[in-house]
Design an enzyme around this catalytic site. Structure first.
Site: not given
Ligand SMILES: NC(=O)c1ccc[n+]([C@@H]2O[C@H](COP(=O)([O-])OP(=O)(O)OC[C@H]3O[C@@H](n4cnc5c(N)ncnc54)[C@H](O)[C@@H]3O)[C@@H](O)[C@H]2O)c1
Length: 257
Positions: A106, A137, A150, A154
């Site tokens: 992150n 986030s 987390y 962030k």
């Molecule tokens: N879903 C939510 O509620 C939410 C809210 C706020 C922020 N976010 C942020 O949005 C972004 C996407 O999240 P999401 O909800 O789609 O999650 P997700 O788990 O569906 O997607 C995360 C992506 O990161 C990739 N990833 C993880 N570890 C990795 C590594 N070591 N090397 C390369 N790729 C890697 C995964 O393969 C995946 O494609 C993240 O930064 C998350 O923190 C999500």
């Protein structure tokens, strides 16, 4: 930025938010899309290639926890697509039990991939400039004590984006930094919150959080791309329940001379 004809790198492109962003970017007429992720998703890739035949769409495997892997991925992107105008840093994990991985993906991951991309984009290094979007986030704006690691990463991502948007840096690099802060969005990351807490005593609260109002990945992606098109250097945008809100910060401190 007008996205028509642009070359875009999306890291974490096969994730819940990422896969909707890919479609949205392609619908906005980008020329080339380089998807970086830890694992290939052949089905998504084939569907995109079929639906957006005018665009070149490539996948490059990388692990954002590994410095060499990040450097190799950017080198390969440039070898294959020559230049890129936009980088979206979209990798993320919610793994309170694994502090190292949470910080590596992150926070260090966002910093390292930004610094790996900059020499290719920077105007003071012969590049064309462009835009870097970091996905933070609402936990990068406010506190989620039940996900304290987390939240800490962030907050770091938000601060990093604000620092990198400094006017002196922009004058050198010609690269704008936009930070997006989604609220709860329907993806695997946002499922079963109660199993992901920092301390077990937060489980009950997080069972309730599982039912809190949330937005779809599709709506979140539309707003990420909207902010990429219309946002300003240094802009911090909360994207929650389908709404976009620009966040402004008070000044707490300034060096005295
Ligand atoms: N879903 C939510 O509620 C939410 C809210 C706020 C922020 N976010 C942020 O949005 C972004 C996407 O999240 P999401 O909800 O789609 O999650 P997700 O788990 O569906 O997607 C995360 C992506 O990161 C990739 N990833 C993880 N570890 C990795 C590594 N070591 N090397 C390369 N790729 C890697 C995964 O393969 C995946 O494609 C993240 O930064 C998350 O923190 C999500």
């Amino acid at each position: 930025m007008d996205l028509n004809g642009k070359n875009v790198i999306y890291s974490g492109g096969f994730g819940g938010i990422g896969q909707h962003c890919l479609k949205e970017l392609l619908s906005n007429g980008i020329k080339t899309l380089a998807i970086l992720d830890v694992k290939e998703n052949k089905e998504i890739l084939a569907d995109l290639q079929k639906a957006y035949r005018a665009a070149t769409i490539i996948f490059i495997q990388f692990d954002i926890t590994n410095k060499e892997s990040i450097a190799a991925a950017f080198k390969e992107v440039v070898e294959r697509i020559k230049h890129f105008d936009v980088l979206i840093n979209g990798c993320g994990v919610l793994m309170e039990h694994n502090i190292d991985i949470t910080i590596e993906v992150n926070l260090l991951g966002v910093i390292r991939s930004t610094l790996a991309a900059l020499p290719y984009m920077a105007k003071n290094n012969g590049g064309r400039g462009g835009v870097i979007v970091n996905i933070s986030s609402v936990a990068g704006l406010d506190l989620m004590p039940y996900f304290s690691i987390y939240t800490t990463t962030k907050h770091g991502v938000t601060a990093f984006g604000r620092c990198m948007a400094d006017q002196k840096a922009f004058d050198q690099f010609g690269v704008s930094f936009i930070t997006v802060c989604p609220g709860i969005t329907e993806t695997n990351l946002a499922a079963d919150y109660h199993k992901k807490v920092t301390f077990d005593f937060y489980q009950e609260y997080c069972k309730k959080l599982n039912t809190a109002k949330r937005q779809s990945g599709e709506i979140c992606a539309k707003n990420i791309v909207k902010v990429l098109r219309t946002g300003r250097n240094g802009g911090i945008y909360m994207l929650d329940v389908g709404e976009i809100k620009e966040i402004t910060y008070p000044e707490f401190w300034k060096a005295e001379f």
